[in-house]
Design an enzyme around this catalytic site. Structure first.
Site, PDB file in Angstrom:
ATOM      1  N   HIS A   1       0.826  -1.202   0.000  1.00 33.60           N
ATOM      2  CA  HIS A   1       0.000   0.000   0.000  1.00 33.60           C
ATOM      3  C   HIS A   1       0.869   1.263   0.000  1.00 33.60           C
ATOM      4  O   HIS A   1       1.600   1.502   0.958  1.00 33.60           O
ATOM      5  CB  HIS A   1      -0.902  -0.018   1.247  1.00 33.60           C
ATOM      6  CG  HIS A   1      -1.864   1.111   1.303  1.00 33.60           C
ATOM      7  ND1 HIS A   1      -1.818   2.084   2.278  1.00 33.60           N
ATOM      8  CD2 HIS A   1      -2.897   1.444   0.478  1.00 33.60           C
ATOM      9  CE1 HIS A   1      -2.795   2.941   2.080  1.00 33.60           C
ATOM     10  NE2 HIS A   1      -3.457   2.584   0.996  1.00 33.60           N
TER      11      HIS A   1
ATOM     12  N   HIS B   1      -0.111  10.899  -2.536  1.00 37.38           N
ATOM     13  CA  HIS B   1      -1.464  10.622  -2.046  1.00 37.38           C
ATOM     14  C   HIS B   1      -2.323  11.885  -1.937  1.00 37.38           C
ATOM     15  O   HIS B   1      -3.455  11.934  -2.410  1.00 37.38           O
ATOM     16  CB  HIS B   1      -1.392   9.929  -0.681  1.00 37.38           C
ATOM     17  CG  HIS B   1      -2.731   9.564  -0.127  1.00 37.38           C
ATOM     18  ND1 HIS B   1      -3.490  10.435   0.626  1.00 37.38           N
ATOM     19  CD2 HIS B   1      -3.472   8.444  -0.249  1.00 37.38           C
ATOM     20  CE1 HIS B   1      -4.627   9.850   0.952  1.00 37.38           C
ATOM     21  NE2 HIS B   1      -4.648   8.643   0.441  1.00 37.38           N
TER      22      HIS B   1
HETATM   23  O1  G3P Z   1      -6.589   1.942  -2.821  1.00 38.96           O
HETATM   24  C1  G3P Z   1      -6.902   1.583  -1.516  1.00 38.96           C
HETATM   25  C2  G3P Z   1      -6.633   2.692  -0.540  1.00 38.96           C
HETATM   26  O2  G3P Z   1      -5.340   3.176  -0.783  1.00 38.96           O
HETATM   27  C3  G3P Z   1      -7.639   3.809  -0.628  1.00 38.96           C
HETATM   28  O3  G3P Z   1      -7.465   4.776   0.368  1.00 38.96           O
HETATM   29  O4  G3P Z   1      -6.738   6.952   1.211  1.00 38.96           O
HETATM   30  O5  G3P Z   1      -5.180   5.055   1.330  1.00 38.96           O
HETATM   31  O6  G3P Z   1      -5.709   6.115  -0.851  1.00 38.96           O
HETATM   32  P1  G3P Z   1      -6.230   5.766   0.508  1.00 38.96           P
HETATM   33 CA    CA Z   2      -4.465   4.742  -2.252  1.00 42.56          CA
END
Ligand code: G3P
Ligand code: CA
Length: 230
Positions: free
Chosen positions: A6, A47
């Site tokens: 992630h 992000h």
């Molecule tokens: O793509 C899954 C997750 O990353 C979505 O939430 O805020 O971490 O981008 P965020």
């Molecule tokens: Ca994400």
């Protein structure tokens, strides 16, 4: 169950940087999830729409050119990568989940994808494009009918996975806090893969695995892979 890194292996390295991507590749994560923002003249891996949380910069990403963004420290001396740099760096056998955040110029993104596909820097099979922005996903799917798309939700919708099915999505990406067995069963009956975010704790991994979840997004992909029960 697949384990996606992630924002790269962001638990141990600055998120959405080449260092985090390298670590994810080294520990054989099944895929790498990255967030895509549009700046003045390019697409970058970041992000937030604001620079403050993860970089030494101040202000909105969209107001800066890529050469200006390259001056910033994205953590431990890392630089904000461009999407092209990711395509140049990541081997074609590694799955790339690009989560589109602020993408306004869709034609420009499509041209970038087309160029890299033609140059064989990326493959159709490698790509999974996701977003909370479902109209954007619909437009992309119209342009690339072969493309695997992942429909994101941060809620448990009344009609479960219907929205993802209507988008002809490959997968539905759900918040681990909301997903339940009824949702998983509904998604699977529609032929969708179910991937949950963000999952770092062993108890959550085991619970989601028992529910039949197909994949997780983890900040600690190396550790998460060790928690999987066979
Ligand atoms: O793509 C899954 C997750 O990353 C979505 O939430 O805020 O971490 O981008 P965020
Ligand atoms: Ca994400």
């Amino acid at each position: 169950m697949k384990v996606f890194a992630h924002r790269g292996a962001s638990g141990n390295y600055p998120e959405n940087t080449l260092a985090a991507i390298k670590a994810a590749i080294t520990c054989h994560a099944d895929g790498i999830e990255l967030d895509i923002q549009e700046c003045k003249d390019d697409f970058v891996v970041l992000h937030d729409t604001w620079l403050e949380r993860t970089t030494s910069g101040v202000g909105q990403v969209a107001q800066f050119s890529v050469s200006q963004l390259k001056q910033l420290n994205a953590g431990s001396g890392e630089r904000i990568p461009t999407l092209q740099e990711v395509f140049d760096y990541v081997p074609t056998h590694t799955q790339l989940n690009l989560e589109l955040k602020s993408v306004i110029n869709l034609d420009k993104l499509i041209a970038l994808l087309d160029k890299n596909l033609n140059d064989k820097r990326i493959t159709q099979k490698q790509l999974l494009i996701s977003s909370f922005n479902h109209p954007l996903l619909k437009q992309i799917k119209q342009h690339f009918p072969w493309l695997n798309i992942g429909a994101l939700t941060a809620s448990l919708p009344l009609d479960y996975a219907r929205f993802a099915s209507e988008l002809s999505a490959f997968s539905v990406h759900v918040d681990r806090e909301f997903v339940d067995q009824a949702f998983v069963d509904d998604a699977k009956s529609k032929g969708l893969k179910v991937y949950a975010y963000t999952v770092d704790k062993q108890q959550d991994i085991e619970r989601l695995q028992q529910m039949g979840i197909d994949g997780i997004f983890s900040n600690y992909p190396c550790k998460a892979k060790m928690f999987l029960t066979t």
